[in-house]
Design a protein around this motif. Structure first.
Motif, PDB file in Angstrom:
ATOM      1  N   GLY A 167       0.793  -1.225   0.000  1.00  0.00           N
ATOM      2  CA  GLY A 167       0.000   0.000   0.000  1.00  0.00           C
ATOM      3  C   GLY A 167       0.824   1.273   0.000  1.00  0.00           C
ATOM      4  N   LEU A 168       2.119   1.193   0.306  1.00  0.00           N
ATOM      5  CA  LEU A 168       2.949   2.384   0.262  1.00  0.00           C
ATOM      6  C   LEU A 168       3.274   2.739  -1.189  1.00  0.00           C
ATOM      7  CD1 LEU A 168       5.548   1.819   3.124  1.00  0.00           C
ATOM      8  CD2 LEU A 168       3.552   3.295   3.126  1.00  0.00           C
ATOM      9  N   LEU A 169       3.635   3.976  -1.407  1.00  0.00           N
ATOM     10  CA  LEU A 169       4.037   4.452  -2.723  1.00  0.00           C
ATOM     11  C   LEU A 169       5.539   4.718  -2.701  1.00  0.00           C
ATOM     12  CD1 LEU A 169       1.143   7.013  -3.242  1.00  0.00           C
ATOM     13  CD2 LEU A 169       1.285   4.677  -4.144  1.00  0.00           C
ATOM     14  N   LEU A 170       6.228   4.275  -3.746  1.00  0.00           N
ATOM     15  CA  LEU A 170       7.668   4.503  -3.863  1.00  0.00           C
ATOM     16  C   LEU A 170       7.892   5.580  -4.918  1.00  0.00           C
ATOM     17  CD1 LEU A 170      10.600   3.686  -3.194  1.00  0.00           C
ATOM     18  CD2 LEU A 170      10.427   2.032  -5.079  1.00  0.00           C
ATOM     19  N   ASP A 171       8.581   6.639  -4.555  1.00  0.00           N
ATOM     20  CA  ASP A 171       8.879   7.726  -5.489  1.00  0.00           C
ATOM     21  C   ASP A 171       9.953   7.248  -6.462  1.00  0.00           C
ATOM     22  OD1 ASP A 171       9.573  10.061  -6.831  1.00  0.00           O
ATOM     23  OD2 ASP A 171       9.535  11.297  -5.020  1.00  0.00           O
ATOM     24  N   VAL A 172       9.587   7.113  -7.740  1.00  0.00           N
ATOM     25  CA  VAL A 172      10.520   6.659  -8.774  1.00  0.00           C
ATOM     26  C   VAL A 172      10.793   7.780  -9.786  1.00  0.00           C
ATOM     27  CG1 VAL A 172       9.974   4.215  -8.504  1.00  0.00           C
ATOM     28  CG2 VAL A 172       8.639   5.599 -10.105  1.00  0.00           C
ATOM     29  N   THR A 173      10.506   8.999  -9.407  1.00  0.00           N
ATOM     30  CA  THR A 173      10.744  10.147 -10.273  1.00  0.00           C
ATOM     31  C   THR A 173      12.211  10.187 -10.692  1.00  0.00           C
ATOM     32  OG1 THR A 173       9.031  11.366  -9.091  1.00  0.00           O
ATOM     33  CG2 THR A 173      10.538  12.660 -10.462  1.00  0.00           C
ATOM     34  N   GLY A 174      12.455  10.297 -11.977  1.00  0.00           N
ATOM     35  CA  GLY A 174      13.812  10.397 -12.480  1.00  0.00           C
ATOM     36  C   GLY A 174      14.519   9.064 -12.684  1.00  0.00           C
ATOM     37  N   TRP A 175      13.908   7.966 -12.293  1.00  0.00           N
ATOM     38  CA  TRP A 175      14.522   6.662 -12.499  1.00  0.00           C
ATOM     39  C   TRP A 175      14.407   6.299 -13.979  1.00  0.00           C
ATOM     40  CZ3 TRP A 175      13.599   2.443  -8.275  1.00  0.00           C
ATOM     41  CH2 TRP A 175      13.837   2.963  -7.003  1.00  0.00           C
ATOM     42  N   SER A 176      15.455   5.772 -14.564  1.00  0.00           N
ATOM     43  CA  SER A 176      15.405   5.315 -15.953  1.00  0.00           C
ATOM     44  C   SER A 176      14.530   4.065 -16.047  1.00  0.00           C
ATOM     45  CB  SER A 176      16.812   4.986 -16.443  1.00  0.00           C
ATOM     46  OG  SER A 176      17.305   3.826 -15.778  1.00  0.00           O
ATOM     47  N   ALA A 177      14.130   3.733 -17.272  1.00  0.00           N
ATOM     48  CA  ALA A 177      13.335   2.523 -17.483  1.00  0.00           C
ATOM     49  C   ALA A 177      14.113   1.295 -17.020  1.00  0.00           C
ATOM     50  CB  ALA A 177      12.935   2.397 -18.943  1.00  0.00           C
ATOM     51  N   ALA A 178      15.415   1.279 -17.302  1.00  0.00           N
ATOM     52  CA  ALA A 178      16.242   0.143 -16.876  1.00  0.00           C
ATOM     53  C   ALA A 178      16.288   0.040 -15.352  1.00  0.00           C
ATOM     54  CB  ALA A 178      17.658   0.281 -17.440  1.00  0.00           C
ATOM     55  N   ARG A 179      16.456   1.164 -14.688  1.00  0.00           N
ATOM     56  CA  ARG A 179      16.509   1.175 -13.215  1.00  0.00           C
ATOM     57  C   ARG A 179      15.183   0.714 -12.638  1.00  0.00           C
ATOM     58  NH1 ARG A 179      16.489   0.134  -8.775  1.00  0.00           N
ATOM     59  NH2 ARG A 179      16.982   1.397  -6.972  1.00  0.00           N
ATOM     60  N   ARG A 180      14.086   1.185 -13.213  1.00  0.00           N
ATOM     61  CA  ARG A 180      12.764   0.755 -12.727  1.00  0.00           C
ATOM     62  C   ARG A 180      12.575  -0.739 -12.926  1.00  0.00           C
ATOM     63  NH1 ARG A 180       8.379   5.520 -14.098  1.00  0.00           N
ATOM     64  NH2 ARG A 180       9.714   7.224 -13.432  1.00  0.00           N
TER      65      ARG A 180
END
Length: 91
Positions: free
Chosen positions: A40-53
């Motif tokens: 249920g938590l949200l992880l901030d992935v702003t700025g992460w590349s597609a590969a990193r995600r």
């Protein structure tokens, strides 16, 4: 759902427990954590590349299998990459 789970829903992972507004911020990108200790938590992935995600993340948590010092591993699901499924706990 117990009281602790209710409090965590809609919160951003890593937000201070005393933050009066621990929810998502405008202009940011988030992955929703599904299952496991951080459900249920949200992880901030702003700025992460597609590969990193695509790699997912091992997130520090005190409420996983290994308690303080442990990590919960999450990664994107094939059906919806904005939802990251729990893959287990590690030390």
């Amino acid at each position: 759902m117990n009281g602790d789970e209710q409090i965590m829903r809609g919160r951003v992972y890593g937000a201070d427990h005393d933050d009066p507004d621990p929810g998502p911020r405008p202009g940011r990108e988030y992955a929703e954590l599904v299952g496991g200790p951080l459900d249920g938590l949200l992880l901030d992935v702003t700025g992460w590349s597609a590969a990193r995600r695509g790699e997912g993340a091992a997130l520090a948590t005190e409420i996983g299998r290994y308690g303080p010092g442990g990590r919960a591993v999450y990664g994107p699901t094939a059906a919806d990459p904005r939802k990251w499924a729990w893959r287990g706990d590690i030390r």
